[in-house]
Motif scaffolding. Structure first.
Motif, PDB file in Angstrom:
ATOM      1  N   GLN A 128       0.553  -5.485   2.311  1.00 19.01           N
ATOM      2  CA  GLN A 128      -0.437  -6.327   2.388  1.00 19.01           C
ATOM      3  C   GLN A 128      -0.987  -6.404   3.644  1.00 19.01           C
ATOM      4  OE1 GLN A 128      -0.708  -8.617  -0.416  1.00 19.01           O
ATOM      5  NE2 GLN A 128       0.937  -7.614  -1.528  1.00 19.01           N
ATOM      6  N   LEU A 129      -0.737  -5.847   4.701  1.00 18.97           N
ATOM      7  CA  LEU A 129      -1.380  -6.265   5.901  1.00 18.97           C
ATOM      8  C   LEU A 129      -2.880  -4.892   5.480  1.00 18.97           C
ATOM      9  CD1 LEU A 129       1.093  -6.684   8.276  1.00 18.97           C
ATOM     10  CD2 LEU A 129      -0.578  -8.312   7.558  1.00 18.97           C
ATOM     11  N   MET A 130      -2.079  -3.850   5.199  1.00 17.42           N
ATOM     12  CA  MET A 130      -3.362  -2.816   4.994  1.00 17.42           C
ATOM     13  C   MET A 130      -4.068  -3.381   4.057  1.00 17.42           C
ATOM     14  SD  MET A 130      -2.702   0.086   6.857  1.00 17.42           S
ATOM     15  CE  MET A 130      -2.228  -1.018   8.459  1.00 17.42           C
ATOM     16  N   ALA A 131      -4.243  -4.142   2.917  1.00 17.54           N
ATOM     17  CA  ALA A 131      -4.834  -4.815   2.314  1.00 17.54           C
ATOM     18  C   ALA A 131      -5.222  -5.697   3.095  1.00 17.54           C
ATOM     19  CB  ALA A 131      -4.295  -5.337   1.684  1.00 17.54           C
ATOM     20  N   LEU A 132      -4.791  -6.373   3.809  1.00 13.91           N
ATOM     21  CA  LEU A 132      -5.895  -7.305   4.962  1.00 13.91           C
ATOM     22  C   LEU A 132      -6.511  -6.795   6.000  1.00 13.91           C
ATOM     23  CD1 LEU A 132      -6.314 -10.229   5.504  1.00 13.91           C
ATOM     24  CD2 LEU A 132      -4.552  -9.883   6.873  1.00 13.91           C
ATOM     25  N   VAL A 133      -6.873  -5.234   6.240  1.00 13.57           N
ATOM     26  CA  VAL A 133      -7.653  -4.958   6.432  1.00 13.57           C
ATOM     27  C   VAL A 133      -8.325  -4.359   6.244  1.00 13.57           C
ATOM     28  CG1 VAL A 133      -7.971  -2.385   8.174  1.00 13.57           C
ATOM     29  CG2 VAL A 133      -5.892  -3.634   8.509  1.00 13.57           C
ATOM     30  N   LEU A 134      -8.112  -4.117   4.467  1.00 18.93           N
ATOM     31  CA  LEU A 134      -9.585  -3.614   3.802  1.00 18.93           C
ATOM     32  C   LEU A 134     -10.582  -5.158   3.779  1.00 18.93           C
ATOM     33  CD1 LEU A 134      -7.791  -1.227   1.513  1.00 18.93           C
ATOM     34  CD2 LEU A 134      -9.529  -0.967   3.434  1.00 18.93           C
ATOM     35  N   ALA A 139     -15.646  -7.703   4.435  1.00 19.44           N
ATOM     36  CA  ALA A 139     -16.310  -9.493   4.889  1.00 19.44           C
ATOM     37  C   ALA A 139     -17.766  -8.778   5.855  1.00 19.44           C
ATOM     38  CB  ALA A 139     -15.109 -10.376   4.912  1.00 19.44           C
ATOM     39  N   ALA A 140     -17.077  -7.871   7.058  1.00 29.14           N
ATOM     40  CA  ALA A 140     -18.089  -7.490   8.002  1.00 29.14           C
ATOM     41  C   ALA A 140     -19.271  -7.361   7.393  1.00 29.14           C
ATOM     42  CB  ALA A 140     -16.988  -7.116   9.013  1.00 29.14           C
ATOM     43  N   ALA A 141     -18.615  -6.397   6.297  1.00 29.21           N
ATOM     44  CA  ALA A 141     -19.461  -4.957   5.528  1.00 29.21           C
ATOM     45  C   ALA A 141     -20.739  -6.007   4.530  1.00 29.21           C
ATOM     46  CB  ALA A 141     -19.372  -3.910   5.053  1.00 29.21           C
ATOM     47  N   GLY A 142     -20.304  -7.209   4.715  1.00 31.78           N
ATOM     48  CA  GLY A 142     -21.277  -8.481   3.542  1.00 31.78           C
ATOM     49  C   GLY A 142     -21.140  -7.989   2.102  1.00 31.78           C
ATOM     50  N   ARG A 143     -19.582  -7.249   1.964  1.00 29.80           N
ATOM     51  CA  ARG A 143     -18.909  -7.227  -0.008  1.00 29.80           C
ATOM     52  C   ARG A 143     -17.475  -7.620   0.547  1.00 29.80           C
ATOM     53  NH1 ARG A 143     -21.439  -2.462   1.320  1.00 29.80           N
ATOM     54  NH2 ARG A 143     -19.474  -1.966   1.271  1.00 29.80           N
ATOM     55  N   PRO A 144     -17.181  -9.220   0.253  1.00 28.55           N
ATOM     56  CA  PRO A 144     -16.493  -9.733   0.663  1.00 28.55           C
ATOM     57  C   PRO A 144     -15.174  -9.384  -0.508  1.00 28.55           C
ATOM     58  CG  PRO A 144     -18.144 -11.271   0.490  1.00 28.55           C
ATOM     59  CD  PRO A 144     -18.229 -10.329   0.813  1.00 28.55           C
ATOM     60  N   ASP A 145     -14.255  -9.003  -0.467  1.00 25.69           N
ATOM     61  CA  ASP A 145     -13.422  -8.884  -2.160  1.00 25.69           C
ATOM     62  C   ASP A 145     -11.758  -9.194  -1.629  1.00 25.69           C
ATOM     63  OD1 ASP A 145     -12.106  -7.949  -4.053  1.00 25.69           O
ATOM     64  OD2 ASP A 145     -12.469  -5.823  -4.573  1.00 25.69           O
ATOM     65  N   GLY A 146     -11.450 -10.562  -1.737  1.00 28.95           N
ATOM     66  CA  GLY A 146     -10.509 -11.078  -1.354  1.00 28.95           C
ATOM     67  C   GLY A 146      -9.494 -11.218  -2.678  1.00 28.95           C
ATOM     68  N   SER A 147      -9.483 -10.155  -3.597  1.00 32.75           N
ATOM     69  CA  SER A 147      -8.197  -9.398  -4.047  1.00 32.75           C
ATOM     70  C   SER A 147      -7.338  -8.928  -4.058  1.00 32.75           C
ATOM     71  CB  SER A 147      -9.709  -9.639  -5.632  1.00 32.75           C
ATOM     72  OG  SER A 147     -10.024  -7.772  -5.538  1.00 32.75           O
ATOM     73  N   LEU A 148      -7.542  -8.072  -2.437  1.00 33.24           N
ATOM     74  CA  LEU A 148      -6.462  -7.102  -2.913  1.00 33.24           C
ATOM     75  C   LEU A 148      -5.062  -7.521  -1.944  1.00 33.24           C
ATOM     76  CD1 LEU A 148      -9.509  -5.114  -0.885  1.00 33.24           C
ATOM     77  CD2 LEU A 148      -8.207  -4.331  -3.020  1.00 33.24           C
ATOM     78  N   SER A 149      -4.783  -8.171  -1.343  1.00 35.48           N
ATOM     79  CA  SER A 149      -4.703  -9.066  -0.316  1.00 35.48           C
ATOM     80  C   SER A 149      -3.480 -10.060  -0.633  1.00 35.48           C
ATOM     81  CB  SER A 149      -3.933  -9.231   0.842  1.00 35.48           C
ATOM     82  OG  SER A 149      -3.378  -9.399   1.348  1.00 35.48           O
ATOM     83  N   LEU A 151      -2.790 -12.779   0.669  1.00 36.96           N
ATOM     84  CA  LEU A 151      -3.217 -13.639   2.286  1.00 36.96           C
ATOM     85  C   LEU A 151      -4.134 -13.225   2.486  1.00 36.96           C
ATOM     86  CD1 LEU A 151      -1.208 -10.819   4.849  1.00 36.96           C
ATOM     87  CD2 LEU A 151       0.152 -12.755   3.700  1.00 36.96           C
ATOM     88  N   PRO A 152      -4.446 -14.859   3.086  1.00 42.04           N
ATOM     89  CA  PRO A 152      -6.028 -15.459   2.852  1.00 42.04           C
ATOM     90  C   PRO A 152      -6.569 -14.068   3.804  1.00 42.04           C
ATOM     91  CG  PRO A 152      -4.368 -16.715   4.194  1.00 42.04           C
ATOM     92  CD  PRO A 152      -3.607 -16.082   3.342  1.00 42.04           C
ATOM     93  N   ALA A 153      -7.693 -13.970   3.974  1.00 37.56           N
ATOM     94  CA  ALA A 153      -8.727 -12.862   5.259  1.00 37.56           C
ATOM     95  C   ALA A 153      -9.654 -14.537   5.156  1.00 37.56           C
ATOM     96  CB  ALA A 153      -9.303 -11.852   4.563  1.00 37.56           C
ATOM     97  N   PRO A 154      -9.670 -14.851   6.446  1.00 38.29           N
ATOM     98  CA  PRO A 154     -11.176 -15.269   6.798  1.00 38.29           C
ATOM     99  C   PRO A 154     -12.695 -14.381   6.826  1.00 38.29           C
ATOM    100  CG  PRO A 154      -9.938 -15.068   8.460  1.00 38.29           C
ATOM    101  CD  PRO A 154      -8.977 -14.224   7.185  1.00 38.29           C
ATOM    102  N   VAL A 166      -5.579  -6.940  14.669  1.00 36.21           N
ATOM    103  CA  VAL A 166      -4.302  -8.137  14.238  1.00 36.21           C
ATOM    104  C   VAL A 166      -3.683  -8.532  13.533  1.00 36.21           C
ATOM    105  CG1 VAL A 166      -3.872 -10.684  13.725  1.00 36.21           C
ATOM    106  CG2 VAL A 166      -5.920 -10.046  15.687  1.00 36.21           C
ATOM    107  N   PRO A 167      -4.070  -7.485  12.378  1.00 39.49           N
ATOM    108  CA  PRO A 167      -2.534  -7.390  11.642  1.00 39.49           C
ATOM    109  C   PRO A 167      -2.339  -6.174  11.625  1.00 39.49           C
ATOM    110  CG  PRO A 167      -4.653  -6.862  10.385  1.00 39.49           C
ATOM    111  CD  PRO A 167      -5.092  -7.941  12.009  1.00 39.49           C
ATOM    112  N   VAL A 168      -3.372  -5.118  12.569  1.00 37.35           N
ATOM    113  CA  VAL A 168      -2.689  -3.521  12.711  1.00 37.35           C
ATOM    114  C   VAL A 168      -1.677  -3.873  13.402  1.00 37.35           C
ATOM    115  CG1 VAL A 168      -3.360  -1.349  13.161  1.00 37.35           C
ATOM    116  CG2 VAL A 168      -5.039  -2.171  11.740  1.00 37.35           C
ATOM    117  N   LEU A 169      -1.315  -4.529  14.538  1.00 37.29           N
ATOM    118  CA  LEU A 169      -0.582  -4.573  15.607  1.00 37.29           C
ATOM    119  C   LEU A 169       0.486  -5.826  15.123  1.00 37.29           C
ATOM    120  CD1 LEU A 169      -3.326  -5.343  18.647  1.00 37.29           C
ATOM    121  CD2 LEU A 169      -1.771  -3.608  18.371  1.00 37.29           C
TER     122      LEU A 169
END
Length: 426
Positions: A128-134, A139-149, A151-154, A166-169
């Motif tokens: 889940q945390l690795m999916a959140l990182v992806l 989102a930073a690349a301009g192609r948000p995909d909220g179906s991987l995790s 967990l909510p990704a801002p 943050v999720p990595v640490l």
């Protein structure tokens, strides 16, 4: 800060992570059969935790399962040569012996279930945390995909990349914490049983006894050779007779050669602990000791009664060492004096009695040991004594006798010094 980040740079943190993920693999294999991993429900995830448990319990009943888990735990959970730790050789308290009792099997089963639950939880959180990182990177690349995790990704646009650490640490510190928890559970669950601890204690005791026996052998053999050499050298210097000097050198050579043979045998025991040592001298070779003492100037008379050749090997070998120590003490403390040796084998006993007259100063003081290098009249004698001792030789005589179930008496008897030993030969 370096101390705070310490768990992240320790190799053992990642070997513990791998150890946990390996346990999760078995759970996922079982889940692929039942209940399946296609759109699992919360109930299905509960079954993923529960279904592998009976198989793990059955595996724990196999004695070798405990050995396999112990080896893995030692290698992957605790600091070793693979870890960047100064104390990499610290004891882990984990046994690698197969299960020897039902209690061992029960502890192994608890360990396997605990490892399964922790490992599966870590694997799910890792995913889940690795999916959140992806998702943050998308989102930073301009192609948000909220179906991987789940967990909510801002969605902060390019700024989302700043949240990637943050999720990595969180994941790394979480893995370090769970790994630490697993190391705390390993000693009570995989640690040695009471029987294993007792066996280890017995082995350690045997090693200490073996070292003590080797030290005693070296003391008796090398000590005797050095005493003879010192006495012979001092007597030859005092005599100033070429013929006597020649005999003294011959005696020193013969005694030194015998000592080297004993030393080589003892070293062979140290080098090849599992191979039997070469033959140790027995009482049938006592003439070698008597000749050595006579060459040093002592007038030795020996009386033998009974069949010495029938004495068991262990008793005969210890009797030889006792006689050697007794003659060494005579040469060391009294010099060239008359010595009477009585050896008797009768009534299922071996009786060894060695007597020599006490120096005048010692007899007058009630048996007090003379000063090293003095004759009976208190005058320095460079050829009559090899120096004082610490009493370890006579203590060794008593220890040898006690180990064989016999008894030894050493000390002054009238105006003589006596070493009297009785050993059972049955």
């Amino acid at each position: 800060m370096p101390r705070f980040l310490g768990p992240l740079v320790r190799t053992v943190t990642y070997t513990r992570w791998l150890h946990l993920l390996c346990a999760a693999v078995f759970a996922f294999v079982c889940a692929a059969v039942f209940p399946g991993l296609s759109s699992p429900t919360p109930r299905d995830w509960l079954l993923v935790y529960v279904v592998p448990v009976p198989f793990l319990v059955l595996f724990a009943l196999v004695p070798v399962a405990r050995r396999a888990e112990g080896l893995q735990a030692r290698l992957m959970l605790f600091p070793g040569g693979h870890a960047r730790e100064a104390d990499g050789g610290a004891e882990s308290g984990v046994s690698v012996a197969p299960s020897a009792s039902w209690r061992d099997r029960a502890r192994t089963a608890v360990w396997l279930v605990l490892r399964l639950f922790l490992g599966l939880s870590v694997a799910l959180v890792t995913g889940q945390l690795m999916a959140l990182v992806l998702e943050l990177l998308s989102a930073a690349a301009g192609r948000p995909d909220g179906s991987l995790s789940v967990l909510p990704a801002p969605d902060l646009g390019a700024a989302s990349a700043l949240l990637v650490p943050v999720p990595v640490l969180v994941l790394l510190f979480g893995v370090a914490g769970v790994g630490w928890l697993l190391t705390r559970a390993a000693p009570p669950l995989l640690g040695p049983s009471a029987a294993e601890r007792l066996a280890a204690l017995e082995e350690r005791t045997e090693q200490l006894l073996q070292r003590h026996r080797i030290a005693r052998e070296l003391h008796d053999s090398i000590g005797h050779a050095l005493t003879v050499a010192v006495v012979q050298a001092g007597a030859a210097r005092a005599a100033g007779d070429p013929a006597f000097t020649e005999r003294a050198l011959d005696a020193i050579e013969e005694t030194g050669r015998a000592a080297l043979e004993d030393l080589e045998r003892v070293l062979r025991v140290l080098r090849e602990a599992e191979r039997p040592a070469g033959g140790r001298p027995t009482l049938q070779e006592a003439d070698r000791l008597l000749d050595s003492a006579r060459a040093s100037g002592a007038a030795v008379e020996m009386v033998v009664e009974g069949p010495v050749e029938t004495v068991p090997g262990a008793v005969s070998r210890e009797g030889y060492r006792i006689l050697q120590e007794a003659l060494t003490n005579v040469l060391r403390h009294c010099g060239a004096v008359p010595v009477s040796v009585a050896l008797q084998v009768a009534d299922r006993r071996l009786v060894l009695d060695v007597r020599n007259p006490l120096p005048a100063s010692r007899a007058a003081s009630g048996g007090r040991a003379p000063v090293a290098g003095e004759r009976g009249d208190g005058v320095r004698d460079r050829g009559g004594s090899a120096g004082g001792g610490t009493g370890s030789g006579l203590r060794g005589v008593r220890e040898r006798a006690a180990l064989l179930g016999g008894r030894a008496r050493t000390g002054p008897l009238g105006d003589e010094w006596q070493v009297h030993v009785e050993l059972p030969v049955a």
